[in-house]
Design an enzyme around this catalytic site. Structure first.
Site, PDB file in Angstrom:
ATOM      1  N   LYS A 145      27.352  15.639 -10.024  1.00  0.00           N
ATOM      2  CA  LYS A 145      27.046  14.980 -11.532  1.00  0.00           C
ATOM      3  C   LYS A 145      26.204  14.046 -11.329  1.00  0.00           C
ATOM      4  CE  LYS A 145      29.452  12.305 -15.074  1.00  0.00           C
ATOM      5  NZ  LYS A 145      31.051  11.844 -15.462  1.00  0.00           N
ATOM      6  N   ASP A 173      36.267  12.352 -12.013  1.00  0.00           N
ATOM      7  CA  ASP A 173      34.773  11.951 -11.793  1.00  0.00           C
ATOM      8  C   ASP A 173      34.786  10.634 -10.897  1.00  0.00           C
ATOM      9  OD1 ASP A 173      34.889  13.928 -13.703  1.00  0.00           O
ATOM     10  OD2 ASP A 173      33.047  13.214 -14.657  1.00  0.00           O
ATOM     11  N   LYS A 181      26.943  19.037 -13.334  1.00  0.00           N
ATOM     12  CA  LYS A 181      27.241  18.187 -14.346  1.00  0.00           C
ATOM     13  C   LYS A 181      26.089  17.128 -14.814  1.00  0.00           C
ATOM     14  CE  LYS A 181      30.597  15.465 -16.927  1.00  0.00           C
ATOM     15  NZ  LYS A 181      31.843  14.448 -17.038  1.00  0.00           N
TER      16      LYS A 181
END
Lengths: 303, 293
Positions: free
Chosen positions: A203, A140, A239
């Site tokens: 995300k 991430d 996400k």
């Protein structure tokens, strides 16, 4: 400024209809899901969670405890799905890998000077390498919001592309930190840049900034994913992370995904929740659905 | 020309706010032919929300000093005194004579002040220093039980509510109360009093509706620690006891029919919703020169 990268003009990302987005969300939140569909949704949401601990006070033991929770959500209730991944800082990846061996649960690691993203590319690449070498299946990363606001979209693009290369076979989730982007138009543009640069997931947030994930901002990103899919045929995951702590909200996210992208995205390969307390709320709801009795936090392990 | 009568809609009280029931339903209790008002017919989801509110209020309320809780209870009495006329009027509307109504309001105010006085005193009565044979300082002190479900008495409106709720909150518990079904006006007006006094939102949550509909959930909810039942219906009592087993609720079954009797002014009503914690505190020595403490 008119920056062009590989024939793609980032400053020409579509403008977002804010009123339309909010109206769409208002209609989603007015609905409710009941009975079997609710149960199915709750189990699905549980299976999409990236169980996360990203605290300054994290320790190996804390990470081990979280990994244990991931594997034993609520043992007195059999046949529960497991969570998708455990998300930690790079220096805890090794610990998490050992704990989760054989469980089928992935290890995700934040990298690239999380959460601010203020560091040199060299450090960010090193950060990524440490996590990948330790065995993280998912990375991430955060984008450079400062450069993005300056209009230096090439910089942002190049950085994501470089990190993507460093990820190797690990999947890359690109955190836009929408709470710092300010407008839906900028969220859309950042989404386009991330996907063009090779993101496997986009995300919303680090969880360190408020507002974190919201339904409207998620819808903007889902629309970007849809357009990108129509244009290239490449599927990109989504996400939302931060602030999603109850089941009702999680189900609303699932509705949004289903109705924007379709059922192909309704698996944990393409949709994730970044959350920690959501898991227990889902468990409590699942058991409530099953027994008819409202549950208490007292009877569920904290993490 | 006759005018169209406006019937007041009485809302429920959850977490310091006055929402309508999420179900959108209502009922209209009557005194003879006279409609009393539009009353929310609360659903299990209203109860669920009220428990969340009560749970989140518990930490702060139970952590407040006893002296502070005492002041807050006293403030309720003061505010009730200030709105006595409205309560008297509503009790009359529900079918009582003027003298009865005044007696009910007066006794209610007195009873609140009675329990306000106990807030910083019950703990001295119910705690103890215990003699033990080892070198420990051993003491027992009461703590509030937690979140309490309450069925307020059916026979009366204000006095029953006050008598059941005040001893519960005096020690730091929070509660979700189902008001009297047929005479709910005072309960809702009492919530307005609570809201304008210093009681933190969520400490007392008031629902209106049917016992038959809410009993199951009020007795079975795992995040409710105790239940106060005021009444004499054997079937209801049995159901509550059975449903309360799953999390070992502390269940108190009380007959509140003689509501003006002094038996309802007692610190033992506070004790009903206390848990006793005993602490073994090691001490250095117990010797000829006296104990270590």
């Amino acid at each position: 400024m008119n920056k062009i990268k590989q024939g793609f003009d980032f400053s020409s990302s579509p403008k977002v209809d804010q009123v339309g987005i909010n109206d769409r969300i208002a209609r989603i939140t007015a609905r409710s899901i009941k009975k079997e569909s609710k149960m199915q949704g709750l189990r699905m949401a549980l299976n999409m969670i990236d169980l996360t601990t990203l605290e300054g006070a994290d320790t190996d033991k804390k990470v081990m405890q979280l990994c244990n929770k991931a594997q034993h959500l609520h043992d007195s209730y059999p046949n529960l799905p497991s969570v998708a991944a455990v998300c930690v800082y790079p220096n805890f990846v090794k610990t998490a890998k050992e704990c989760l061996k054989g469980s089928g649960i992935n290890v995700a690691s934040v990298a690239t000077a999380f959460p601010s993203g203020h560091s040199s590319l060299k450090i960010k690449l090193l950060d990524t390498n440490i996590a990948v070498d330790a065995g993280a299946e998912e990375i991430d990363m955060v984008i450079s919001r400062g450069k993005f606001h300056e209009g230096d979209y090439n910089f942002v693009y190049d950085e994501i592309a470089a990190i993507k290369e460093a990820c190797g076979s690990s999947r890359l989730k690109v955190i836009l930190e929408t709470g710092e982007l300010g407008t839906f138009d900028k969220v859309r543009r950042a989404s386009d840049i991330a996907m063009e640069a090779g993101a496997d997931f986009i995300k919303t947030s680090t969880g360190k900034i408020s507002p974190a994930a919201t339904l409207p901002v998620t819808l903007v990103m889902l629309e970007a994913i849809k357009d990108y899919y129509y244009k290239t045929g490449v599927q990109v995951g989504m996400k939302p992370a931060g602030g999603i702590s109850n089941s009702k909200l999680a189900l609303q996210y699932l509705m949004l995904v289903k109705e924007t992208l379709g059922k192909d995205w309704l698996t944990n390969e393409w949709f994730r929740f970044g959350a920690s307390s959501l898991a227990n709320d889902l468990l409590m709801q699942i058991i409530k659905q099953d027994t008819g009795i409202y549950q208490s936090k007292d009877y569920f392990s904290k993490d | 020309m006759s005018r169209l009568e406006i019937l007041k809609t009485y809302k429920i009280y959850i977490g310091g706010k006055f929402p309508r029931t999420e179900s959108g339903r209502f009922y209209t209790p009557k005194n003879g032919d006279k409609a009393l008002g539009n009353i929310c017919l609360s659903s299990r989801k209203d109860f669920r929300n009220a428990v969340v509110a009560a749970r989140s209020a518990f930490g702060k309320w139970s952590g407040a000093t006893a002296y502070n809780r005492s002041q807050v209870l006293y403030r309720i009495a003061e505010m009730l005194e200030g709105r006595r006329a409205q309560f008297v009027e509503e009790i009359i509307l529900q079918g009582s004579k003027k003298a009865e109504a005044e007696k009910e309001v007066n006794t209610s105010i007195d009873r609140i002040i009675y329990y306000a006085g106990w807030c910083d005193k019950y703990s001295q009565i119910f705690s103890a220093v215990n003699p033990v044979a080892t070198s420990h300082f051993n003491f027992t002190a009461p703590e509030p039980t937690g979140v309490v479900s309450v069925f307020a008495p059916e026979e009366n409106s204000l006095i029953g509510l006050v008598s059941s709720v005040m001893p519960i909150i005096a020690s730091g518990n929070t509660c979700v109360v189902l008001a009297c079904e047929n005479m709910p006006l005072c309960a809702v007006t009492f919530a307005e009093v609570l809201n304008s006094s210093d009681v933190p939102g969520g400490v007392i949550n008031l629902l209106t509706g049917k016992r038959s509909e809410l009993l199951e959930h009020m007795a079975s909810h795992m995040d409710v620690n105790a239940f106060l039942y005021t009444g004499t219906d054997k079937k209801e009592m049995e159901a509550i006891q059975k449903l309360g087993v799953a999390n070992l609720k502390r269940i108190q079954l009380k007959d509140f029919s003689k509501i003006y009797s002094s038996e309802h002014e007692t610190p033992y009503y506070i004790e009903d919703f206390l848990e006793m914690k005993t602490t073994w505190h090691p001490i250095e020595k117990i010797g000829a020169t006296g104990s270590g403490y």
